[in-house]
Design a protein around this motif. Structure first.
Motif, PDB file in Angstrom:
ATOM      1  N   GLU A  10     -26.002  17.524  18.348  1.00  0.00           N
ATOM      2  CA  GLU A  10     -25.574  17.749  16.964  1.00  0.00           C
ATOM      3  C   GLU A  10     -26.787  17.803  16.022  1.00  0.00           C
ATOM      4  O   GLU A  10     -26.827  18.607  15.089  1.00  0.00           O
ATOM      5  CB  GLU A  10     -24.628  16.630  16.533  1.00  0.00           C
ATOM      6  CG  GLU A  10     -23.813  16.938  15.298  1.00  0.00           C
ATOM      7  CD  GLU A  10     -22.556  17.754  15.572  1.00  0.00           C
ATOM      8  OE1 GLU A  10     -21.859  18.066  14.593  1.00  0.00           O
ATOM      9  OE2 GLU A  10     -22.276  18.064  16.750  1.00  0.00           O
ATOM     10  N   LEU A  11     -27.743  16.932  16.267  1.00  0.00           N
ATOM     11  CA  LEU A  11     -28.952  16.908  15.444  1.00  0.00           C
ATOM     12  C   LEU A  11     -29.643  18.257  15.459  1.00  0.00           C
ATOM     13  O   LEU A  11     -30.053  18.784  14.418  1.00  0.00           O
ATOM     14  CB  LEU A  11     -29.908  15.830  15.970  1.00  0.00           C
ATOM     15  CG  LEU A  11     -31.227  15.665  15.201  1.00  0.00           C
ATOM     16  CD1 LEU A  11     -30.984  14.817  13.949  1.00  0.00           C
ATOM     17  CD2 LEU A  11     -32.296  15.024  16.080  1.00  0.00           C
ATOM     18  N   LEU A  12     -29.770  18.856  16.629  1.00  0.00           N
ATOM     19  CA  LEU A  12     -30.492  20.114  16.768  1.00  0.00           C
ATOM     20  C   LEU A  12     -29.765  21.280  16.112  1.00  0.00           C
ATOM     21  O   LEU A  12     -30.399  22.173  15.551  1.00  0.00           O
ATOM     22  CB  LEU A  12     -30.751  20.425  18.247  1.00  0.00           C
ATOM     23  CG  LEU A  12     -32.034  19.839  18.855  1.00  0.00           C
ATOM     24  CD1 LEU A  12     -32.086  18.326  18.720  1.00  0.00           C
ATOM     25  CD2 LEU A  12     -32.158  20.237  20.327  1.00  0.00           C
ATOM     26  N   VAL A  13     -28.438  21.279  16.183  1.00  0.00           N
ATOM     27  CA  VAL A  13     -27.699  22.428  15.653  1.00  0.00           C
ATOM     28  C   VAL A  13     -27.275  22.253  14.199  1.00  0.00           C
ATOM     29  O   VAL A  13     -26.965  23.238  13.526  1.00  0.00           O
ATOM     30  CB  VAL A  13     -26.464  22.752  16.526  1.00  0.00           C
ATOM     31  CG1 VAL A  13     -26.877  23.017  17.963  1.00  0.00           C
ATOM     32  CG2 VAL A  13     -25.422  21.649  16.466  1.00  0.00           C
ATOM     33  N   ARG A  14     -27.263  21.023  13.697  1.00  0.00           N
ATOM     34  CA  ARG A  14     -26.837  20.795  12.310  1.00  0.00           C
ATOM     35  C   ARG A  14     -28.003  20.574  11.352  1.00  0.00           C
ATOM     36  O   ARG A  14     -27.900  20.913  10.171  1.00  0.00           O
ATOM     37  CB  ARG A  14     -25.909  19.578  12.236  1.00  0.00           C
ATOM     38  CG  ARG A  14     -24.650  19.665  13.063  1.00  0.00           C
ATOM     39  CD  ARG A  14     -23.753  20.809  12.659  1.00  0.00           C
ATOM     40  NE  ARG A  14     -22.467  20.731  13.348  1.00  0.00           N
ATOM     41  CZ  ARG A  14     -21.598  21.721  13.446  1.00  0.00           C
ATOM     42  NH1 ARG A  14     -21.879  22.899  12.884  1.00  0.00           N
ATOM     43  NH2 ARG A  14     -20.446  21.581  14.093  1.00  0.00           N
ATOM     44  N   LEU A  15     -29.100  19.998  11.822  1.00  0.00           N
ATOM     45  CA  LEU A  15     -30.181  19.630  10.922  1.00  0.00           C
ATOM     46  C   LEU A  15     -31.464  20.423  11.129  1.00  0.00           C
ATOM     47  O   LEU A  15     -32.426  20.239  10.398  1.00  0.00           O
ATOM     48  CB  LEU A  15     -30.469  18.130  11.030  1.00  0.00           C
ATOM     49  CG  LEU A  15     -29.347  17.238  10.458  1.00  0.00           C
ATOM     50  CD1 LEU A  15     -29.660  15.765  10.670  1.00  0.00           C
ATOM     51  CD2 LEU A  15     -29.129  17.516   8.986  1.00  0.00           C
ATOM     52  N   SER A  16     -31.500  21.285  12.111  1.00  0.00           N
ATOM     53  CA  SER A  16     -32.652  22.172  12.246  1.00  0.00           C
ATOM     54  C   SER A  16     -32.566  23.256  11.180  1.00  0.00           C
ATOM     55  O   SER A  16     -31.484  23.787  10.907  1.00  0.00           O
ATOM     56  CB  SER A  16     -32.665  22.826  13.628  1.00  0.00           C
ATOM     57  OG  SER A  16     -33.600  23.891  13.661  1.00  0.00           O
ATOM     58  N   PRO A  17     -33.696  23.622  10.546  1.00  0.00           N
ATOM     59  CA  PRO A  17     -33.669  24.721   9.576  1.00  0.00           C
ATOM     60  C   PRO A  17     -33.439  26.079  10.239  1.00  0.00           C
ATOM     61  O   PRO A  17     -33.163  27.063   9.554  1.00  0.00           O
ATOM     62  CB  PRO A  17     -35.047  24.650   8.919  1.00  0.00           C
ATOM     63  CG  PRO A  17     -35.912  23.972   9.918  1.00  0.00           C
ATOM     64  CD  PRO A  17     -35.025  22.998  10.632  1.00  0.00           C
ATOM     65  N   THR A  18     -33.547  26.119  11.565  1.00  0.00           N
ATOM     66  CA  THR A  18     -33.276  27.351  12.321  1.00  0.00           C
ATOM     67  C   THR A  18     -32.262  27.039  13.420  1.00  0.00           C
ATOM     68  O   THR A  18     -32.587  27.103  14.609  1.00  0.00           O
ATOM     69  CB  THR A  18     -34.563  27.917  12.935  1.00  0.00           C
ATOM     70  OG1 THR A  18     -35.210  26.883  13.722  1.00  0.00           O
ATOM     71  CG2 THR A  18     -35.521  28.392  11.861  1.00  0.00           C
ATOM     72  N   PRO A  19     -31.014  26.697  13.064  1.00  0.00           N
ATOM     73  CA  PRO A  19     -30.030  26.263  14.056  1.00  0.00           C
ATOM     74  C   PRO A  19     -29.661  27.338  15.067  1.00  0.00           C
ATOM     75  O   PRO A  19     -29.171  27.029  16.157  1.00  0.00           O
ATOM     76  CB  PRO A  19     -28.818  25.883  13.200  1.00  0.00           C
ATOM     77  CG  PRO A  19     -28.984  26.666  11.942  1.00  0.00           C
ATOM     78  CD  PRO A  19     -30.457  26.707  11.697  1.00  0.00           C
ATOM     79  N   ASN A  20     -29.905  28.602  14.719  1.00  0.00           N
ATOM     80  CA  ASN A  20     -29.572  29.672  15.661  1.00  0.00           C
ATOM     81  C   ASN A  20     -30.357  29.552  16.948  1.00  0.00           C
ATOM     82  O   ASN A  20     -29.888  29.996  18.014  1.00  0.00           O
ATOM     83  CB  ASN A  20     -29.842  31.035  15.030  1.00  0.00           C
ATOM     84  CG  ASN A  20     -31.275  31.207  14.569  1.00  0.00           C
ATOM     85  OD1 ASN A  20     -31.779  30.390  13.781  1.00  0.00           O
ATOM     86  ND2 ASN A  20     -31.952  32.240  15.039  1.00  0.00           N
ATOM     87  N   ILE A  21     -31.553  28.928  16.906  1.00  0.00           N
ATOM     88  CA  ILE A  21     -32.343  28.806  18.135  1.00  0.00           C
ATOM     89  C   ILE A  21     -31.756  27.722  19.057  1.00  0.00           C
ATOM     90  O   ILE A  21     -31.486  28.006  20.228  1.00  0.00           O
ATOM     91  CB  ILE A  21     -33.824  28.556  17.834  1.00  0.00           C
ATOM     92  CG1 ILE A  21     -34.400  29.717  17.016  1.00  0.00           C
ATOM     93  CG2 ILE A  21     -34.618  28.394  19.135  1.00  0.00           C
ATOM     94  CD1 ILE A  21     -35.852  29.546  16.631  1.00  0.00           C
ATOM     95  N   PRO A  22     -31.534  26.485  18.596  1.00  0.00           N
ATOM     96  CA  PRO A  22     -30.905  25.500  19.487  1.00  0.00           C
ATOM     97  C   PRO A  22     -29.519  25.923  19.980  1.00  0.00           C
ATOM     98  O   PRO A  22     -29.086  25.519  21.054  1.00  0.00           O
ATOM     99  CB  PRO A  22     -30.816  24.242  18.606  1.00  0.00           C
ATOM    100  CG  PRO A  22     -31.887  24.408  17.588  1.00  0.00           C
ATOM    101  CD  PRO A  22     -31.947  25.871  17.315  1.00  0.00           C
ATOM    102  N   MET A  23     -28.818  26.764  19.196  1.00  0.00           N
ATOM    103  CA  MET A  23     -27.492  27.232  19.591  1.00  0.00           C
ATOM    104  C   MET A  23     -27.546  28.368  20.604  1.00  0.00           C
ATOM    105  O   MET A  23     -26.530  28.729  21.192  1.00  0.00           O
ATOM    106  CB  MET A  23     -26.722  27.719  18.365  1.00  0.00           C
ATOM    107  CG  MET A  23     -26.287  26.636  17.410  1.00  0.00           C
ATOM    108  SD  MET A  23     -25.427  27.389  15.987  1.00  0.00           S
ATOM    109  CE  MET A  23     -24.909  25.936  15.086  1.00  0.00           C
ATOM    110  N   THR A  24     -28.721  28.955  20.796  1.00  0.00           N
ATOM    111  CA  THR A  24     -28.868  30.091  21.705  1.00  0.00           C
ATOM    112  C   THR A  24     -28.399  29.732  23.110  1.00  0.00           C
ATOM    113  O   THR A  24     -28.653  28.633  23.604  1.00  0.00           O
ATOM    114  CB  THR A  24     -30.334  30.554  21.750  1.00  0.00           C
ATOM    115  OG1 THR A  24     -30.735  30.959  20.442  1.00  0.00           O
ATOM    116  CG2 THR A  24     -30.524  31.714  22.718  1.00  0.00           C
ATOM    117  N   ILE A  25     -27.731  30.671  23.752  1.00  0.00           N
ATOM    118  CA  ILE A  25     -27.189  30.454  25.089  1.00  0.00           C
ATOM    119  C   ILE A  25     -28.142  30.999  26.148  1.00  0.00           C
ATOM    120  O   ILE A  25     -28.602  32.140  26.062  1.00  0.00           O
ATOM    121  CB  ILE A  25     -25.816  31.145  25.242  1.00  0.00           C
ATOM    122  CG1 ILE A  25     -24.868  30.705  24.115  1.00  0.00           C
ATOM    123  CG2 ILE A  25     -25.222  30.842  26.622  1.00  0.00           C
ATOM    124  CD1 ILE A  25     -24.620  29.216  24.022  1.00  0.00           C
ATOM    125  N   SER A  26     -28.431  30.179  27.149  1.00  0.00           N
ATOM    126  CA  SER A  26     -29.254  30.613  28.278  1.00  0.00           C
ATOM    127  C   SER A  26     -28.409  31.497  29.187  1.00  0.00           C
ATOM    128  O   SER A  26     -27.588  31.000  29.965  1.00  0.00           O
ATOM    129  CB  SER A  26     -29.775  29.408  29.063  1.00  0.00           C
ATOM    130  OG  SER A  26     -30.363  29.830  30.280  1.00  0.00           O
TER     131      SER A  26
END
Length: 231
Positions: free
Chosen positions: A61-77
């Motif tokens: 949640e931290l990576l996808v909600r509080l990153s200024p670039t959430p599209n990167i942590p949300m990226t699917i491998s």
């Protein structure tokens, strides 16, 4: 009085140490660097959402909600998702994704930028998948399970990750390492590698975000976490 940016200062210091370790300083390696950066991220997530038995969910949640670039942590491998579908579900379903996003030799060295996609792009090719299933193969989830948790409990990366890159291409969040899937079986699979430079920047950016919104801390755990399918 503590500096209003003490989190940023603390994380910056830890990431500088991690970067040095990744370069071999003090006998260090990727392992020590990854452990240190992931520990910093875990500490931040625990401050935002305190509590027990939620470590995986709040880290992601931290990576996808509080990153200024959430599209990167949300990226699917895509390579890892396709392999999972091939092994557990439908080869024809996996072929849809492979034909759309991996139309080249399995021996080719690739970065995440070459092959990985957003959740919506994956669903546009295969609408039978669910968000919850797809998100297990997001960078955020894979970082927790294959790096943070694996190193903490097994002293090595998980079965889907690798500690060294196959490419020296700079500025990439992730790249892939080609590997024979089984001894004697001429089938090549890909393992994900998280680049320390990106992990360090991610941790630093999130620390700045938390310092900026410190008045709203701590936060109550959501009714549903992103990794469980929340919008």
């Amino acid at each position: 009085m503590a500096s209003e940016s003490w989190r940023s200062d603390w994380v910056t210091e830890k990431c500088q140490i991690a970067t040095a370790l990744a370069r071999g300083k003090a006998g260090g390696s990727y392992s020590e660097a990854a452990i240190l950066v992931c520990a910093a991220l875990s500490a931040l997530s625990a401050e935002v959402w305190p509590g027990r038995n939620i470590d995986r969910a709040r880290f992601i949640e931290l990576l996808v909600r509080l990153s200024p670039t959430p599209n990167i942590p949300m990226t699917i491998s895509v390579p890892l998702l396709v392999r999972h579908i091939e092994l557990t579900s439908s080869k024809s379903s996996a072929k849809l994704l492979r034909d759309a996003f991996l139309p080249f030799s399995a021996a080719r060295a690739v970065t995440g930028q070459d092959v990985d996609k957003s959740e919506d792009e994956v669903l546009s090719i295969n609408s039978d998948l669910t968000a919850k299933d797809i998100r297990k193969y997001s960078y955020a989830c894979l970082l927790y399970e294959e790096v943070r948790s694996a190193y903490a409990h097994e002293y090595k990366p998980g079965a889907k990750a690798e500690s060294w890159p196959m490419t020296m291409s700079e500025g990439q969040p992730v790249s892939y390492v080609n590997r024979l899937l089984s001894p004697g079986v001429p089938e090549i699979g890909r393992l994900i590698h998280f680049h320390i430079a990106w992990l360090a920047k991610l941790a630093g950016d999130i620390a700045v975000s938390i310092d900026t919104h410190r008045a709203t801390l701590p936060r109550q755990a959501p009714a549903s976490w992103w990794i469980d399918g929340a919008t």
